[in-house]
Design a protein around this motif. Structure first.
Motif, PDB file in Angstrom:
ATOM      1  N   GLU A  93      16.865   5.305  53.955  1.00 11.55           N
ATOM      2  CA  GLU A  93      16.240   5.266  55.282  1.00 11.55           C
ATOM      3  C   GLU A  93      17.110   5.977  56.314  1.00 11.55           C
ATOM      4  O   GLU A  93      16.601   6.702  57.169  1.00 11.55           O
ATOM      5  CB  GLU A  93      15.968   3.823  55.703  1.00 11.55           C
ATOM      6  N   LYS A  96      16.783   9.732  55.689  1.00 12.28           N
ATOM      7  CA  LYS A  96      15.489  10.218  56.173  1.00 12.28           C
ATOM      8  C   LYS A  96      15.477  10.301  57.691  1.00 12.28           C
ATOM      9  O   LYS A  96      14.991  11.275  58.266  1.00 12.28           O
ATOM     10  CB  LYS A  96      14.371   9.305  55.674  1.00 12.28           C
ATOM     11  N   ASN A  97      16.029   9.286  58.362  1.00  9.44           N
ATOM     12  CA  ASN A  97      16.078   9.288  59.819  1.00  9.44           C
ATOM     13  C   ASN A  97      16.933  10.447  60.325  1.00  9.44           C
ATOM     14  O   ASN A  97      16.549  11.151  61.259  1.00  9.44           O
ATOM     15  CB  ASN A  97      16.628   7.951  60.321  1.00  9.44           C
ATOM     16  N   TRP A  99      17.531  13.224  58.755  1.00 11.79           N
ATOM     17  CA  TRP A  99      16.818  14.459  58.444  1.00 11.79           C
ATOM     18  C   TRP A  99      15.761  14.748  59.503  1.00 11.79           C
ATOM     19  O   TRP A  99      15.642  15.860  60.000  1.00 11.79           O
ATOM     20  CB  TRP A  99      16.179  14.351  57.064  1.00 11.79           C
ATOM     21  N   TYR A 100      14.992  13.716  59.826  1.00 12.15           N
ATOM     22  CA  TYR A 100      13.913  13.927  60.800  1.00 12.15           C
ATOM     23  C   TYR A 100      14.448  14.197  62.201  1.00 12.15           C
ATOM     24  O   TYR A 100      13.887  15.015  62.926  1.00 12.15           O
ATOM     25  CB  TYR A 100      12.973  12.724  60.823  1.00 12.15           C
ATOM     26  N   THR A 101      15.518  13.519  62.607  1.00 12.14           N
ATOM     27  CA  THR A 101      15.997  13.686  63.983  1.00 12.14           C
ATOM     28  C   THR A 101      16.883  14.899  64.140  1.00 12.14           C
ATOM     29  O   THR A 101      16.734  15.662  65.093  1.00 12.14           O
ATOM     30  CB  THR A 101      16.759  12.426  64.438  1.00 12.14           C
ATOM     31  N   ARG A 102      17.833  15.102  63.247  1.00 16.31           N
ATOM     32  CA  ARG A 102      18.810  16.184  63.422  1.00 16.31           C
ATOM     33  C   ARG A 102      18.323  17.533  62.893  1.00 16.31           C
ATOM     34  O   ARG A 102      18.467  18.546  63.531  1.00 16.31           O
ATOM     35  CB  ARG A 102      20.125  15.823  62.719  1.00 16.31           C
ATOM     36  N   LEU A 104      15.026  18.400  61.467  1.00 16.22           N
ATOM     37  CA  LEU A 104      13.677  18.826  61.839  1.00 16.22           C
ATOM     38  C   LEU A 104      13.421  18.694  63.337  1.00 16.22           C
ATOM     39  O   LEU A 104      12.503  19.313  63.847  1.00 16.22           O
ATOM     40  CB  LEU A 104      12.644  18.014  61.051  1.00 16.22           C
ATOM     41  N   TYR A 106      12.474  15.955  65.151  1.00 18.37           N
ATOM     42  CA  TYR A 106      11.353  15.105  65.583  1.00 18.37           C
ATOM     43  C   TYR A 106      11.821  14.066  66.552  1.00 18.37           C
ATOM     44  O   TYR A 106      12.694  13.369  66.514  1.00 18.37           O
ATOM     45  CB  TYR A 106      10.679  14.423  64.397  1.00 18.37           C
TER      46      TYR A 106
END
Length: 106
Positions: A93, A96-97, A99-102, A104, A106
């Motif tokens: 988790e 994934k967090n 990856w999404y914040t830094r 990509l 998002y």
């Protein structure tokens, strides 16, 4: 003409074996608690194979597995594996967090 038919057949066979793999789950989506059942399944297959060859040895294995010391060790293993599984889920988790914040943004 014969080469094109062979090529088409080979392509069909290739696609029929790879398409189910596309629909498989990634490690992030699998239920990681299923991993705890793997040692039990391996032991079961081993017992069945030995029992077919020699029922006396199969009975010895069954008696050994049901001894209090082995049961205590199995319970400890399951307890520790559950802790590791929870920590692994938390790590996934966090990754994934991140990856999404830094990455990509998002």
């Amino acid at each position: 003409m014969l080469q094109s038919r062979a090529l088409v057949i080979a392509l069909i066979l290739l696609l029929s074996t790879t398409l189910p793999e596309v629909q498989s789950k990634s490690i992030f989506e699998k239920d990681r608690r299923d991993l705890l059942a793997i040692p039990e399944v391996i032991a079961s297959y081993f017992y069945e194979a030995v029992n077919k060859v020699s029922p006396k040895v199969g009975q010895f294995l069954l008696d050994t597995v049901q001894s209090p010391s082995v049961i205590a060790a199995r319970q400890r293993f399951v307890k520790e594996a559950a802790k590791v599984s929870i920590m692994f889920e938390q790590l996934i988790e966090k990754i994934k967090n991140l990856w999404y914040t830094r990455v990509l943004g998002y």
